[in-house]
Design an enzyme around this catalytic site. Structure first.
Site, PDB file in Angstrom:
ATOM      1  N   CYS B  81       0.581  -0.716  -0.294  1.00  0.00           N
ATOM      2  CA  CYS B  81      -0.008  -0.263   0.025  1.00  0.00           C
ATOM      3  C   CYS B  81       1.026   1.256   0.134  1.00  0.00           C
ATOM      4  O   CYS B  81       1.515   1.700  -0.997  1.00  0.00           O
ATOM      5  CB  CYS B  81      -1.154   0.147   1.346  1.00  0.00           C
ATOM      6  SG  CYS B  81      -2.271   0.957   0.986  1.00  0.00           S
ATOM      7  N   HIS B 198      -4.110  -4.717   0.116  1.00  0.00           N
ATOM      8  CA  HIS B 198      -3.080  -5.390   1.028  1.00  0.00           C
ATOM      9  C   HIS B 198      -3.105  -7.621   0.987  1.00  0.00           C
ATOM     10  O   HIS B 198      -4.744  -7.826   1.109  1.00  0.00           O
ATOM     11  CB  HIS B 198      -4.421  -4.962   1.832  1.00  0.00           C
ATOM     12  CG  HIS B 198      -4.642  -3.923   2.249  1.00  0.00           C
ATOM     13  ND1 HIS B 198      -3.058  -3.256   3.419  1.00  0.00           N
ATOM     14  CD2 HIS B 198      -4.515  -2.446   1.979  1.00  0.00           C
ATOM     15  CE1 HIS B 198      -2.925  -2.165   3.232  1.00  0.00           C
ATOM     16  NE2 HIS B 198      -3.911  -1.475   3.317  1.00  0.00           N
ATOM     17  N   GLU B 200      -2.061  -9.124   2.782  1.00  0.00           N
ATOM     18  CA  GLU B 200      -2.802  -9.700   4.677  1.00  0.00           C
ATOM     19  C   GLU B 200      -4.283  -9.110   4.711  1.00  0.00           C
ATOM     20  O   GLU B 200      -4.909 -10.476   6.088  1.00  0.00           O
ATOM     21  CB  GLU B 200      -1.378  -8.822   5.126  1.00  0.00           C
ATOM     22  CG  GLU B 200      -1.730  -7.447   5.669  1.00  0.00           C
ATOM     23  CD  GLU B 200      -2.051  -6.267   4.487  1.00  0.00           C
ATOM     24  OE1 GLU B 200      -1.282  -6.881   3.045  1.00  0.00           O
ATOM     25  OE2 GLU B 200      -2.125  -4.714   4.821  1.00  0.00           O
TER      26      GLU B 200
END
Lengths: 267, 216
Positions: B81, B198, B200
């Protein structure tokens, strides 16, 4: 991409994010009707994990009694969620300062939702946006019709879970809040919340026509057609609670229906 | 156990990144100082918030030069990001009006996402949501790249108001359309990888990318 018309402005109809809304009291998932009469449903993490495995796009945890008591109990739940749920999580309820926001972000939230304290002190929006980025700063707006039968009379912003009226016009408040740094608007209809009899579509049309940031439609989603209506009104996301919690729909089933109605979803 | 060092400069969703790495079998070390960074086998530069603020955080910690030196030495670096955007040379996202300098590891700049779609309709910004990836940089697919687990069309979670414009075509690994604009979704050059989305927070397809980085 299809185009819809809202408030005179041509708006792109976005692929809709489906958000599971988990209202938490102490350590229980609860669900109320128009914010009153809370019913305990179980461990919020169990629900979160189930929805994640079913393909929900995002989670929203709201501590329903936090702003009454000035505290937030979500940290434990967020920590458990971050260990096995790998999608975005928003947390809110009783956030009064940038330090409160930081505690939720550190516990595993990606964004924080703020309502009551931002109305009391709008500078809080800017403080949170400056410290953590506006993408973290979700303004929660509880909107109630001035005249239940006539959306043209407009909406007033409420706080403390729809109990306290503020005198603020919802459209004015949303415009002011995004100028102050709100990156997303969680827009809940107090009239429709928990009733499951449909959403206040004119509310989403009116707000989406004025908002430059994404709007999450919340309150009253009783079926896939309600979510489709919110998408066509310009909402980027829809928050769904009772419909999922009571097993009246599954995440996959809702997405399938939405796709059949021509609303793009993540598959 | 494979060790991954996550750069901790106070502007990130550190816990989420950490949990995803641990889920993929990594031992996670946090580095706040140049001394803690030294000797890292792999680096993750996470980041949320504003570009100028992120760079100020890295500078205040004395991490700008050490990160540049390690990346140039070939230590695998994953920027996520804002962490990806800071890999570039400069960003228009700045308080001063003048562009803010970045790490300069990938030539190119960061610019605001247009507030209109390509048909002229109003487009909400930031871009928040799950978007499908398409190969970029003249690639037909992701084979032979760090995204070999990704099928074109797999969706990942984005939240950003600015987007990267890498100067060299081949540095753009993936794009994701928003309002008809093909926004840069990932950059890749040698051992340096950046994702605008993202991983994650992108469920199984995201965890597969985290796993590939851990297994490098």
């Amino acid at each position: 991409m299809r185009l819809g018309r809202a408030g005179g402005e041509v708006k792109a109809v976005q692929k809709i994010r489906l958000i599971a809304r988990l209202d938490v009291k102490d350590h229980n998932l609860v669900k109320g009707i128009q914010y009153e009469g809370l019913r305990k449903l179980g461990d919020p993490h169990d629900f979160a994990l189930r929805y994640y495995e079913q393909g929900i796009d995002e989670l929203l945890y709201l501590d329903t009694v936090a702003s009454l008591y000035g505290r937030n109990n979500l940290s434990d739940i967020l920590a458990r969620t971050s260990a096995d749920v790998f999608i975005p999580v928003t947390a809110g309820g009783g956030v009064r300062s940038a330090a409160d926001a930081e505690a939720l972000l550190r516990a595993g939230a990606d964004k924080v939702a703020v309502n009551t304290a931002a109305i009391a002190r709008p500078a809080l929006i800017t403080e949170i946006a400056r410290a953590f980025g506006s993408q973290c700063m979700v303004l929660s707006v509880q909107a109630k019709r001035r005249d239940a039968q006539n959306p043209a009379a407009g909406w007033e912003a409420y706080c403390d879970n729809g109990r306290e009226h503020t005198g603020l016009d919802v459209l004015d408040w949303v415009c002011r809040a995004q100028a102050l740094g709100a990156g997303e608007i969680l827009l809940t209809s107090v009239d429709c919340e928990g009733v499951g009899k449909g959403m206040d579509i004119p509310l989403y049309e009116a707000v989406c026509a004025r908002a430059d940031v994404p709007v999450i439609a919340a309150g009253g989603a009783g079926c896939a057609a309600d979510v489709a209506g919110a998408a066509r009104a310009g909402a980027s996301a829809a928050a769904v609670g009772s419909l999922l919690h009571y097993g009246r729909a599954t995440v996959a089933g809702l997405k399938e229906e939405l796709a059949q109605m021509g609303v793009e979803v993540r598959r | 156990m494979r060790t991954v060092t996550v750069i901790n400069y106070g502007r990130s969703n550190l816990l989420s990144v950490r949990r995803a790495l641990e889920h993929c079998g990594a031992a996670v070390r946090l580095a706040q100082t140049p001394a803690e960074l030294a000797g890292a086998e792999k680096l993750v530069l996470p980041g949320v918030g504003a570009f100028a603020d992120g760079m100020a955080g890295l500078e205040a910690a004395g991490l700008v030069e050490p990160i540049r030196a390690m990346a140039r030495r070939g230590v695998p670096l994953l920027g996520i990001c804002l962490g990806m955007q800071m890999l570039l040379e400069e960003s228009d996202e700045s308080d001063t009006g003048a562009p803010c300098p970045g790490l300069g590891l990938i030539p190119g700049r960061v610019q605001a996402i247009p507030a209109r779609d390509t048909a002229g309709a109003k487009l909400p910004v930031p871009n928040i949501g799950w978007r499908p990836l398409a190969p970029a940089g003249g690639r037909a697919d992701f084979s032979g790249t760090p995204f070999s687990s990704v099928q074109p069309g797999d969706e990942f979670y984005f939240v950003h108001g600015y987007s990267a414009h890498p100067a060299r075509l081949q540095d753009a690994l993936a794009t994701a359309a928003y309002g008809g604009h093909n926004l840069c979704a990932a950059v890749w050059h040698g051992s340096i990888l950046g994702t605008q989305f993202h991983p994650e927070k992108s469920a199984a397809p995201g965890l597969a990318l985290v796993q590939a980085f851990v297994d490098l």
